[in-house]
Design a protein around this motif. Sequence first.
Motif, PDB file in Angstrom:
ATOM      1  N   PRO A   1      15.364  55.285 -17.210  1.00 54.64           N
ATOM      2  CA  PRO A   1      15.447  55.884 -15.863  1.00 54.64           C
ATOM      3  C   PRO A   1      15.571  57.391 -15.868  1.00 54.64           C
ATOM      4  N   ALA A   2      15.859  57.965 -17.018  1.00 57.46           N
ATOM      5  CA  ALA A   2      16.020  59.418 -17.101  1.00 57.46           C
ATOM      6  C   ALA A   2      14.699  60.141 -17.353  1.00 57.46           C
ATOM      7  N   LEU A   3      13.588  59.416 -17.503  1.00 59.91           N
ATOM      8  CA  LEU A   3      12.315  60.074 -17.808  1.00 59.91           C
ATOM      9  C   LEU A   3      11.950  61.159 -16.793  1.00 59.91           C
TER      10      LEU A   3
ATOM     11  N   LEU B   1      20.553  63.315 -14.438  1.00 63.51           N
ATOM     12  CA  LEU B   1      21.134  62.343 -15.358  1.00 63.51           C
ATOM     13  C   LEU B   1      22.328  61.622 -14.731  1.00 63.51           C
ATOM     14  N   THR B   2      23.061  62.323 -13.888  1.00 64.03           N
ATOM     15  CA  THR B   2      24.150  61.663 -13.157  1.00 64.03           C
ATOM     16  C   THR B   2      23.590  60.568 -12.251  1.00 64.03           C
ATOM     17  N   ALA B   3      22.532  60.904 -11.522  1.00 66.53           N
ATOM     18  CA  ALA B   3      21.902  59.908 -10.653  1.00 66.53           C
ATOM     19  C   ALA B   3      21.334  58.748 -11.453  1.00 66.53           C
ATOM     20  N   ALA B   4      20.691  59.050 -12.582  1.00 62.43           N
ATOM     21  CA  ALA B   4      20.112  57.993 -13.416  1.00 62.43           C
ATOM     22  C   ALA B   4      21.195  57.056 -13.951  1.00 62.43           C
ATOM     23  N   ALA B   5      22.324  57.630 -14.351  1.00 63.71           N
ATOM     24  CA  ALA B   5      23.420  56.814 -14.879  1.00 63.71           C
ATOM     25  C   ALA B   5      23.998  55.905 -13.801  1.00 63.71           C
TER      26      ALA B   5
ATOM     27  N   LEU C   1      22.497  54.922 -10.920  1.00 63.99           N
ATOM     28  CA  LEU C   1      21.511  53.965 -10.434  1.00 63.99           C
ATOM     29  C   LEU C   1      21.260  52.842 -11.434  1.00 63.99           C
ATOM     30  N   SER C   2      21.396  53.158 -12.717  1.00 61.31           N
ATOM     31  CA  SER C   2      21.175  52.134 -13.745  1.00 61.31           C
ATOM     32  C   SER C   2      22.447  51.374 -14.095  1.00 61.31           C
ATOM     33  N   GLY C   3      23.548  51.707 -13.444  1.00 62.07           N
ATOM     34  CA  GLY C   3      24.803  51.018 -13.708  1.00 62.07           C
ATOM     35  C   GLY C   3      25.409  51.326 -15.058  1.00 62.07           C
ATOM     36  N   THR C   4      25.118  52.518 -15.589  1.00 59.73           N
ATOM     37  CA  THR C   4      25.670  52.920 -16.894  1.00 59.73           C
ATOM     38  C   THR C   4      26.360  54.278 -16.783  1.00 59.73           C
ATOM     39  N   PRO C   5      27.400  54.370 -15.967  1.00 58.04           N
ATOM     40  CA  PRO C   5      28.069  55.672 -15.792  1.00 58.04           C
ATOM     41  C   PRO C   5      28.697  56.190 -17.073  1.00 58.04           C
TER      42      PRO C   5
END
Length: 217
Positions: A68-70, A109-113, A115-119
């Motif tokens: 998701p960070a691409l 990267l904060t948003a990606a973490a 949204l992907s449930g991996t804070p």
Amino acid sequence: MSAAALVSIALLGALVGLGVPPVSRRFATAYARSWAFPGSQRVRWSWVDPMVAASVFVGLAVAVGHNPALPVFLAVTAVGLVLARVDLACLRLPDPLVLVAGLLALGGLTAAALLSGTPGRLLGTLGGAAVAGAAHVLLALLPGSRLGFGDVKLAAVLGLPLGWLGRDALLAGLLLPHVLHGGLVLGLLAARKVHRNTLLPLGPALLTGAWLAVLLT
């Protein structure tokens, strides 16, 4: 990733590459010095920039895949291409551009973490920035060091996406730029293109090393 997706990303990279020269020219003019990287004036940048940007984008897409960070990696890379060109032109890494890259990396990267449930990945991301920044502060403070604090700030920013990918990517991203830069300096000295006291930009090596670290890890 499908071939169609890679072609789309290559086209996006080429479009970004077309925008790199005019943007970088504005910053280079504002921070101009009477210096340019040896041979840079002979390169037909109008062709080189889209080709380089497309290749860099595709390399990231293949390496990062459906992470998701691409999109964040691609956005930071777009700013990085401008930074590299400005540094080659006038030995400067403008703070506004470094700040934009940092905000894109941290916010994206904060948003990606989230949204992907991996804070929890944010800890590695912030740790990467801290380690990369601290390591380059130490290098900048060494006696006789030519490392500028623009380079330190850029290294800290690049530590964000490298930290997201993990320890191996971060370590490679710390080492590869200096290996590349050292090899380039030795080659230019051997070819008598520069002298021992000539200042050379580190920004392009930092960016290239970080890109290679993503590809290799």
